[in-house]
Design a protein around this motif. Structure first.
Motif, PDB file in Angstrom:
ATOM      1  N   TYR A 159       0.842  -1.206   0.000  1.00 42.76           N
ATOM      2  CA  TYR A 159       0.000   0.000   0.000  1.00 42.76           C
ATOM      3  C   TYR A 159       0.872   1.249   0.000  1.00 42.76           C
ATOM      4  O   TYR A 159       0.669   2.168  -0.806  1.00 42.76           O
ATOM      5  CB  TYR A 159      -0.926  -0.002   1.211  1.00 42.76           C
ATOM      6  N   ASP A 191      -7.416  -1.492  -1.367  1.00 42.97           N
ATOM      7  CA  ASP A 191      -6.503  -1.378  -0.225  1.00 42.97           C
ATOM      8  C   ASP A 191      -6.433  -2.669   0.580  1.00 42.97           C
ATOM      9  O   ASP A 191      -5.385  -3.006   1.123  1.00 42.97           O
ATOM     10  CB  ASP A 191      -6.935  -0.223   0.677  1.00 42.97           C
ATOM     11  N   GLU A 195      -2.942  -4.517   1.505  1.00 43.35           N
ATOM     12  CA  GLU A 195      -2.525  -4.681   2.890  1.00 43.35           C
ATOM     13  C   GLU A 195      -2.391  -6.147   3.286  1.00 43.35           C
ATOM     14  O   GLU A 195      -1.613  -6.481   4.180  1.00 43.35           O
ATOM     15  CB  GLU A 195      -3.499  -3.960   3.810  1.00 43.35           C
TER      16      GLU A 195
END
Length: 288
Positions: A159, A191, A195
């Motif tokens: 990210y 995202d 992650e």
């Protein structure tokens, strides 16, 4: 020395493990049992950076190691996560299972990764005990536990890498799209996906001792990724050694003439080549 190229999953993956097995000794009654190290080159998950492969292997061979170069799964459909991490786990397991045949110390198997190869090495080191590997490989997770980790200018937080790259003065968008397409199957992963495979979120007390080096001038992978990663190592009480060299761009490998740098080039990253001796000294102290 015996050199052998071993397909890790023939017909399904393009991953291979190139083994450089040193002679046991002149007297087979008293073979030399050596530590092993697996080299994971970078290449943005769309290629393999060869200057981070055999040249690095030769340095560790000269220091007395059996060396294995992992050319993990890359490319659209083939290299989609978690394929590269499974390749790394299979490599550790293969070496451990063949320890007697290759005269390897099964308790001294290390990983050494650069850039995205550092990401693969770090993910395995952080997640070797996780169910996704056990299910994929069908073996006890301790078989693919690395004993130590060496990282050179590693990609650690996907990210953060995306956000920094888009703000960077370099035009990173085409590279990002090719890399994300290969590892996620989309050029714009959300995202949550980014992650999920960020190393800083996966470190636990099961992480092996770690040696990490980078440069403050790296314009591709921001030094902040390494700084944040070290903070996580500290929080989890993982033994580590960390070096930030002032000068040097991304992707230096050994940083010397063996990987094509001229004297003028080396003056621009004057101390980077010292990482090898520092890492070898660290490993020697760690392994006893």
């Amino acid at each position: 020395m015996t050199i052998e190229i071993i397909p890790l999953l023939e017909g399904v993956s393009n991953a291979t493990l190139t083994a450089y097995i040193q002679d046991a000794s002149m007297d087979q009654r008293f073979p030399i049992i050596r530590p092993a190290i697996i080299i994971c080159p970078g290449g943005a998950y769309i290629g393999i950076t060869e200057k981070e492969a055999e040249p690095v292997a030769l340095r560790f061979i000269a220091a007395g190691y059996h060396v294995f170069v992992l050319r993990y799964s890359i490319g659209t459909q083939i290299g989609r996560f978690p394929a590269p991490f499974i390749d790394a786990a299979k490599s550790v397991m293969l070496i451990r299972e063949n320890a007697k045949r290759w005269y390897v110390d099964a308790d001294k198997i290390s990983l050494c990764g650069f850039s995205t190869g550092g990401h693969s090495a770090a993910v395995l080191s952080a997640s070797w005990q996780d169910d996704y590997l056990v299910k994929a490989i069908g073996a006890d997770s301790h078989l693919f536990k690395p004993n130590a980790l060496i990282l050179g200018y590693p990609l650690l937080d996907l990210y953060q890498f995306k956000m920094k790259s888009l703000k960077n003065s370099l035009d990173m968008q085409p590279l990002l799209e090719m890399m994300f397409s290969a590892i996620y199957g989309t050029i714009n992963p959300n995202d949550t996906l980014l992650e999920e495979w960020s190393c800083t979120r996966r470190v636990t007390s099961n992480m092996p001792p770690t040696f990490l080096w980078t440069t403050s001038e790296d314009a591709v992978v921001d030094v902040e990724e390494s700084l944040n990663f070290v903070k996580v190592l500290v929080a989890n009480k993982i033994p580590y050694e960390f070096h930030i060299f002032e000068k040097g761009a991304h992707g230096l490998s050994l940083g010397d003439e063996t990987v094509g740098y001229k004297e003028a080039d080396m003056r621009k990253h004057v101390n980077v080549h010292k990482w090898v001796d520092l890492a070898l000294s660290w490993l020697k102290n760690l392994q006893g």
